[in-house]
Scaffold this motif. Structure first.
Motif, PDB file in Angstrom:
ATOM      1  N   ALA A  71       0.639  -1.136  -0.065  1.00  0.00           N
ATOM      2  CA  ALA A  71       0.032   0.000   0.121  1.00  0.00           C
ATOM      3  C   ALA A  71       0.844   1.176  -0.157  1.00  0.00           C
ATOM      4  CB  ALA A  71      -0.850  -0.065   1.219  1.00  0.00           C
ATOM      5  N   TRP A  72       2.112   1.173   0.768  1.00  0.00           N
ATOM      6  CA  TRP A  72       2.898   2.446   0.894  1.00  0.00           C
ATOM      7  C   TRP A  72       3.268   2.599  -0.527  1.00  0.00           C
ATOM      8  CZ3 TRP A  72       4.347   6.696   2.706  1.00  0.00           C
ATOM      9  CH2 TRP A  72       4.037   7.128   3.929  1.00  0.00           C
ATOM     10  N   HIS A  73       3.949   1.602  -1.403  1.00  0.00           N
ATOM     11  CA  HIS A  73       4.298   1.747  -2.628  1.00  0.00           C
ATOM     12  C   HIS A  73       3.308   2.129  -3.671  1.00  0.00           C
ATOM     13  CE1 HIS A  73       6.924   1.216  -6.280  1.00  0.00           C
ATOM     14  NE2 HIS A  73       5.980   0.469  -6.653  1.00  0.00           N
ATOM     15  N   LEU A  74       2.261   1.694  -3.429  1.00  0.00           N
ATOM     16  CA  LEU A  74       0.880   2.250  -4.310  1.00  0.00           C
ATOM     17  C   LEU A  74       0.723   3.858  -4.121  1.00  0.00           C
ATOM     18  CD1 LEU A  74      -1.590  -0.632  -4.129  1.00  0.00           C
ATOM     19  CD2 LEU A  74      -0.103   0.109  -6.147  1.00  0.00           C
ATOM     20  N   PHE A  75       0.775   4.092  -2.745  1.00  0.00           N
ATOM     21  CA  PHE A  75       0.236   5.652  -2.584  1.00  0.00           C
ATOM     22  C   PHE A  75       1.655   6.553  -2.969  1.00  0.00           C
ATOM     23  CE2 PHE A  75       0.916   9.002   0.357  1.00  0.00           C
ATOM     24  CZ  PHE A  75      -0.079   9.839   0.116  1.00  0.00           C
ATOM     25  N   SER A  76       2.969   6.230  -2.522  1.00  0.00           N
ATOM     26  CA  SER A  76       4.080   7.226  -2.598  1.00  0.00           C
ATOM     27  C   SER A  76       4.665   6.939  -3.963  1.00  0.00           C
ATOM     28  CB  SER A  76       4.786   7.177  -1.234  1.00  0.00           C
ATOM     29  OG  SER A  76       5.617   5.713  -1.305  1.00  0.00           O
ATOM     30  N   GLY A  77       4.913   5.963  -4.406  1.00  0.00           N
ATOM     31  CA  GLY A  77       5.690   5.809  -5.593  1.00  0.00           C
ATOM     32  C   GLY A  77       7.225   6.103  -5.103  1.00  0.00           C
ATOM     33  N   ASP A  78       7.779   6.903  -5.721  1.00  0.00           N
ATOM     34  CA  ASP A  78       9.323   7.112  -5.241  1.00  0.00           C
ATOM     35  C   ASP A  78       9.358   8.515  -4.350  1.00  0.00           C
ATOM     36  OD1 ASP A  78      10.291   5.427  -6.985  1.00  0.00           O
ATOM     37  OD2 ASP A  78      10.172   6.576  -8.586  1.00  0.00           O
ATOM     38  N   THR A  79       8.192   8.997  -3.692  1.00  0.00           N
ATOM     39  CA  THR A  79       7.982  10.001  -3.202  1.00  0.00           C
ATOM     40  C   THR A  79       8.561   9.855  -1.605  1.00  0.00           C
ATOM     41  OG1 THR A  79       6.346  11.079  -4.412  1.00  0.00           O
ATOM     42  CG2 THR A  79       6.708  11.954  -2.081  1.00  0.00           C
ATOM     43  N   HIS A  80       9.276  10.633  -0.971  1.00  0.00           N
ATOM     44  CA  HIS A  80       9.582  10.233   0.439  1.00  0.00           C
ATOM     45  C   HIS A  80       8.751  10.967   1.360  1.00  0.00           C
ATOM     46  CE1 HIS A  80      12.205   9.356   4.004  1.00  0.00           C
ATOM     47  NE2 HIS A  80      12.271  10.892   4.267  1.00  0.00           N
ATOM     48  N   TYR A  81       8.209  10.212   2.310  1.00  0.00           N
ATOM     49  CA  TYR A  81       7.593  11.044   3.417  1.00  0.00           C
ATOM     50  C   TYR A  81       8.290  11.277   4.943  1.00  0.00           C
ATOM     51  CZ  TYR A  81       3.656  11.538   0.377  1.00  0.00           C
ATOM     52  OH  TYR A  81       2.763  11.977  -0.890  1.00  0.00           O
ATOM     53  N   PRO A  82       8.176  12.120   5.485  1.00  0.00           N
ATOM     54  CA  PRO A  82       8.864  12.028   6.905  1.00  0.00           C
ATOM     55  C   PRO A  82       8.493  10.775   7.571  1.00  0.00           C
ATOM     56  CG  PRO A  82       7.871  14.209   6.393  1.00  0.00           C
ATOM     57  CD  PRO A  82       7.464  13.322   5.605  1.00  0.00           C
ATOM     58  N   GLN A  83       9.443  10.373   8.321  1.00  0.00           N
ATOM     59  CA  GLN A  83       9.100   9.044   9.417  1.00  0.00           C
ATOM     60  C   GLN A  83       8.151   9.121  10.352  1.00  0.00           C
ATOM     61  OE1 GLN A  83      12.298   7.894  11.847  1.00  0.00           O
ATOM     62  NE2 GLN A  83      12.166   5.854  11.513  1.00  0.00           N
ATOM     63  N   ARG A  84       7.089   8.169  10.321  1.00  0.00           N
ATOM     64  CA  ARG A  84       5.939   8.131  11.018  1.00  0.00           C
ATOM     65  C   ARG A  84       4.618   8.859  10.390  1.00  0.00           C
ATOM     66  NH1 ARG A  84       6.005   5.616  15.461  1.00  0.00           N
ATOM     67  NH2 ARG A  84       7.537   5.507  17.221  1.00  0.00           N
ATOM     68  N   GLU A  85       5.061   9.569   9.471  1.00  0.00           N
ATOM     69  CA  GLU A  85       3.864  10.181   8.718  1.00  0.00           C
ATOM     70  C   GLU A  85       3.164   8.986   7.761  1.00  0.00           C
ATOM     71  OE1 GLU A  85       2.666  14.011   5.848  1.00  0.00           O
ATOM     72  OE2 GLU A  85       4.741  13.400   6.074  1.00  0.00           O
ATOM     73  N   ARG A  86       1.988   8.888   7.891  1.00  0.00           N
ATOM     74  CA  ARG A  86       1.224   8.019   6.983  1.00  0.00           C
ATOM     75  C   ARG A  86       0.013   8.540   6.423  1.00  0.00           C
ATOM     76  NH1 ARG A  86      -2.805   4.594   7.761  1.00  0.00           N
ATOM     77  NH2 ARG A  86      -2.476   4.980  10.109  1.00  0.00           N
TER      78      ARG A  86
END
Length: 197
Positions: A31-46
């Motif tokens: 699910a993370w991969h489907l949502f973010s692709g190659d975008t980085h999000y700060p740790q603990r942010e979902r």
């Protein structure tokens, strides 16, 4: 109140290797991969919730929802006013929190244990009310989906149940928050995303 959100669905492999069963953690990573692709999000942010449905061993249907735009998502609008009634479904791991051990001793912090089947309906009604939804008692149905380990080496298997119910908005702000954040424990692993039946 109009709730604007983004949602996408994808039919894909759940992320496990062929020699081991699917885990809730596999669902989380996919699910993370489907949502973010190659975008980085700060740790603990979902900034999303998701749901995974088993179709075959290799093909699972993932639905991902967020207040933010993300790759391949469609913008959608849901009208939630006090009194709005919807047929909803979501995945749930039926548990209750307790501060007592199996021997009756007080624990330093609460732990979740399986909820007795006869309490499922009352738990759903109470929890949904705190989320801004009133549940029609006679409309609640439960469909066991199976048991999943959280991680590959975990001996604990979580029983997952699909809940279907008629829900009426009693607090628009809380109901909108529940639409974005889900209504269940283990949201990180695909539980609690409200979906129209």
């Amino acid at each position: 109140m109009q709730v604007h959100y983004y949602e996408a669905s994808a039919l894909c492999h759940p992320g496990n290797t062929s020699e081991r069963p699917v885990t809730l953690n596999d669902y989380h990573r996919t699910a993370w991969h489907l949502f973010s692709g190659d975008t980085h999000y700060p740790q603990r942010e979902r900034p999303f919730i998701f749901r995974a449905q088993w179709l075959t061993q290799e093909q699972h249907l993932f639905s991902v929802r967020s207040a933010r735009d993300f790759p391949h998502a469609e913008k959608r609008v849901l009208t939630l006013n006090e009194g709005t009634t919807l047929q909803l479904e979501w995945h749930w791991v039926p548990t209750v929190a307790t501060r007592l051990s199996s021997s009756g001793e007080r624990l330093p912090r609460s732990q979740h244990i399986p909820a007795p089947r006869e309490r499922w309906a009352s738990l759903i009604i109470e929890r949904m009310q705190r989320q801004g939804w009133a549940i029609n008692v006679g409309s609640v149905s439960f469909y066991p989906l199976g048991r999943w380990p959280q991680q590959h080496k975990s001996s604990v298997q979580h029983p997952v149940v699909r809940v279907c119910a008629e829900a009426t908005v009693i607090d628009t702000s809380l109901a909108a928050t529940a639409w974005f954040q889900g209504v269940s424990r283990l949201r990180t692993y695909g539980m609690g995303m409200l979906c129209p039946c």
